[in-house]
Every structure is written in structure tokens, then in C-alpha cells.
Design an enzyme around this catalytic site. Structure first.
Site, short mmCIF file in Angstrom:
data_model
loop_
_atom_site.label_atom_id
_atom_site.label_comp_id
_atom_site.label_asym_id
_atom_site.label_seq_id
_atom_site.Cartn_x
_atom_site.Cartn_y
_atom_site.Cartn_z
N HIS A 35 3.82 1.31 2.42
CA HIS A 35 5.19 0.46 1.86
C HIS A 35 5.97 1.41 0.49
O HIS A 35 7.14 1.72 0.68
CB HIS A 35 4.68 -0.74 1.22
CG HIS A 35 4.30 -1.52 2.47
ND1 HIS A 35 2.88 -2.14 2.16
CD2 HIS A 35 4.83 -2.17 3.04
CE1 HIS A 35 2.71 -3.04 3.30
NE2 HIS A 35 3.92 -2.92 3.67
N HIS B 19 1.00 -1.06 -0.01
CA HIS B 19 0.00 0.02 -0.13
C HIS B 19 0.81 1.27 -0.05
O HIS B 19 2.04 1.21 0.10
CB HIS B 19 -1.06 0.12 0.99
CG HIS B 19 -0.20 -0.32 2.43
ND1 HIS B 19 0.58 0.66 3.13
CD2 HIS B 19 -0.37 -1.34 3.44
CE1 HIS B 19 0.93 0.16 4.14
NE2 HIS B 19 0.68 -1.14 4.42
N LYS C 205 5.26 2.56 12.51
CA LYS C 205 3.81 2.02 12.87
C LYS C 205 4.16 0.66 13.54
O LYS C 205 3.40 0.29 14.70
CB LYS C 205 3.01 1.38 11.71
CG LYS C 205 1.76 0.78 11.93
CD LYS C 205 0.79 0.54 10.79
CE LYS C 205 1.38 -0.62 9.75
NZ LYS C 205 1.16 -2.06 10.32
#
Length: 331
Positions: free
Chosen positions: A35, A32, A146
Site C-alpha cells: 500500500h 503494508h 495483484k
């Protein structure tokens, strides 16, 4: 863009090692925009190699290894429009042999937080990352914030095993409503997707309280937990105090703090986090007395806030967004 699907093809990377550094962006696929942002940040540092491998050893019993989204053709199509120079997408047989292989055991930074809910998870993460470092032989590796605790355990491995890799942390990329981009978001239906935004709201609430001068850990953690009421259950909402760091920090992009959670509380002082020490995230030595970036950010001795929840029953989400300073080029 070179595409390699077997370990025997990795010799093709030799032509990419000059004139600049080789930069590794490890992923499990189902790519996504988060990345892709890692790829572009890596391209500013050197020649980028993306790995795509769904690592079985970091999934526990009852987790979603079999269901984890896999679509190599779509991933390659996305990467064609980026600065990636090569992709390595090995099979399990290229990465793992018969039972009894040497593995990596995570250290103290895997304790608590996600490590408490996923025993063995970080051992699997470190084992596959060590294998990728050995096979690709990158100069630099980029990981997203994250997975904050993951950044810490990888940093400890690189330091403790003296691996010649410079680590770079990259900011979390979020959807317009605040939800962190994740390959697992595609599991969610519309209602679940809306409920999942409680994660970013909890972090925003904790940050707001710190900004207002609140310093009682229990008050802040209770407020964060309250924001997570939309989830099915809360794994943790924790705040850790940076005690014993000496007020110095070895680099702006390197995680900081004592014990780095210790099951939500303060742990023993981090021996790497002191005047003039060198940390793999920084790529350089930092003089004493510069001050910890996180302490400047919050104006207190608190290092970070993390929140995690199983926001829907169909998936386990262990998201640990951090309050880190903006990403900068280091080295």
C-alpha cells in the site's frame, strides 16, 4: 496530514486540488509496504488522498468481513511517514444508505476467474469505487496489479460510464520469498505461510515455459496447477490468448487482450484495444502499429497468466498476479 472520518469533512480536500492533480489510493486498511508503495507512486503524480474503508458489499456469505483486520490508529501511524496529504476513513453509514440504493453491476470482465468463485464480489467493488470517485473527485486513481481482474472491471466501468478519472496500475510488491504482500497474510501461521508461496512458483513456472517456447495452453496450465499442489484446492490456473487485438494497444499501463479471461479461455475481441483507441489506463492516445506490450513481453499471442488457490483452509485467497510490463508514468 488531514484525517477525515465523515463525508461532511470532504470539503477539506478542496484546498489540495491545486496546483496539481488529486490522486486517490483506495484501500481497506491493514496497510503494508505494498500500500505504501502505491502512495509514493501517487505522490510522483500529484497530491495523494488515501481512503480506508472495509467495504461490506464486496464480501460474500461465509467470507471474512467480520474478521478482516481493522486498526485505523496503526494505519494512520504508517501513513504519517509517507507522502499522503489526506486520509478519508468513513463509516459504513457514510457510504451506504437503506436497502434499494442504486448500485453498479460489473460487465463482461467480471466473468470467470475470481468472478466465478465470488458471485457479486465485483458488483460490490465497482459500487464502492464509484462512490469514492464521486465523493473524493480525484483526477487519478491508483490500483495494484495483484488484484488484476479488479483492475480490468474498474477500467471497464470508467470507460463505459465515461468517468473523468485517469487510472494507473502499479506493480505487485512481494515478500523476499515471492509471496505477494496482502493484508490477509497475517491470517497465516508459519506452515501456511510457507505453503502460500506456491502461488508465485506457479506463475514463475508458467513464465518459464513461455520463455522456452511452449505455446500449448493445456501444458502450461497443467504445469501451473502442479505447482499449486501445496494448496488445499485450486480455483484456477489459466492462460488466455490475445486474439483479435489487431496488434495495437492504447497505452503501456492498460490491461490488454480479448475478453480478459472468459473463464480461462479467449473471449470476444476487446473493442477498446485497437489502433488509436483511448483507454483510461493510458491517459493518452496511442498511434496504430505500436504493438501490445504483453505480446512483446512473451513473444507470442498469449496475454497473461493468472493463478489462484485457496492456499489454506482458514482464508480464501484470490490472488491474480499478472505478467505486465514495468510501471511507467502515463499521461
Amino acid at each position: 496530514m488531514i484525517v477525515m472520518q465523515g463525508a461532511g469533512e470532504l470539503a477539506g480536500l478542496d484546498a489540495l486540488r491545486k496546483p496539481g492533480p488529486l490522486v486517490l489510493v483506495p484501500t481497506m486498511g491493514a496497510l503494508h509496504e505494498g500500500h505504501l508503495s502505491l502512495v509514493e507512486q501517487g505522490a510522483a503524480l500529484g497530491t495523494v488522498v488515501v481512503t480506508i474503508f472495509v467495504n461490506p458489499t464486496q464480501f460474500g456469505p461465509g467470507e471474512d468481513f467480520a474478521a478482516y483486520p481493522r486498526d485505523l490508529a496503526s494505519d494512520l501511524a504508517l501513513l504519517e511517514g509517507t507522502s499522503a496529504a489526506a486520509v478519508f476513513a468513513p463509516a459504513v453509514a457514510d457510504m451506504y444508505g437503506p436497502p434499494g440504493e442504486v448500485t453498479v453491476r460489473a460487465g463482461r470482465r467480471a466473468e470467470g476467474l475470481c468472478g466465478a468463485s465470488r458471485p457479486g464480489h465485483f458488483d460490490g467493488v465497482l459500487t464502492v469505487v464509484a462512490k469514492l470517485f464521486g465523493m473524493v473527485r480525484p483526477d487519478i486513481a491508483i490500483f495494484g496489479r495483484k488484484d488484476a481482474q479488479q483492475c480490468l472491471v474498474i477500467e471497464q466501468m470508467v470507460h463505459d460510464l465515461r468517468l473523468p478519472v485517469r487510472l494507473v496500475d502499479a506493480p505487485t510488491v512481494r515478500e523476499p520469498d515471492g509471496l505477494a504482500m496482502s493484508s490477509r497474510n497475517r491470517y497465516l501461521d508459519t506452515a501456511q505461510r510457507g505453503r502460500a508461496t506456491c502461488l508465485s512458483r506457479a506463475l514463475a513456472r508458467g513464465r518459464a515455459l513461455l520463455g522456452e517456447g511452449v505455446r500449448e495452453r493445456g501444458v502450461i496450465e497443467a504445469a501451473m496447477t502442479g505447482e499449486l499442489a501445496a494448496s488445499d484446492s485450486v480455483d484456477y490456473a489459466a492462460l488466455a490468448r490475445a486474439a483479435g487485438t489487431g496488434g495495437a494497444h492504447p497505452g503501456a499501463g492498460r490491461p490488454c487482450g480479448p475478453g480478459h479471461c472468459g473463464k480461462g479461455g479467449a473471449g470476444p475481441p476487446d473493442r477498446q484495444c485497437g489502433p488509436g483507441n483511448r483507454g483510461p489506463w493510458s491517459g493518452r492516445n496511442e498511434p496504430a502499429g505500436r504493438g501490445c506490450p504483453r505480446r512483446r513481453l512473451t513473444g507470442s499471442g498469449y496475454t497473461w497468466k493468472v493463478a489462484s488457490a485457496k492456499h489454506v483452509s482458514s482464508t480464501r485467497s484470490f490472488l491474480t498476479p499478472w505478467f505486465l510490463p514495468p510501471a511507467r508514468a502515463r499521461g
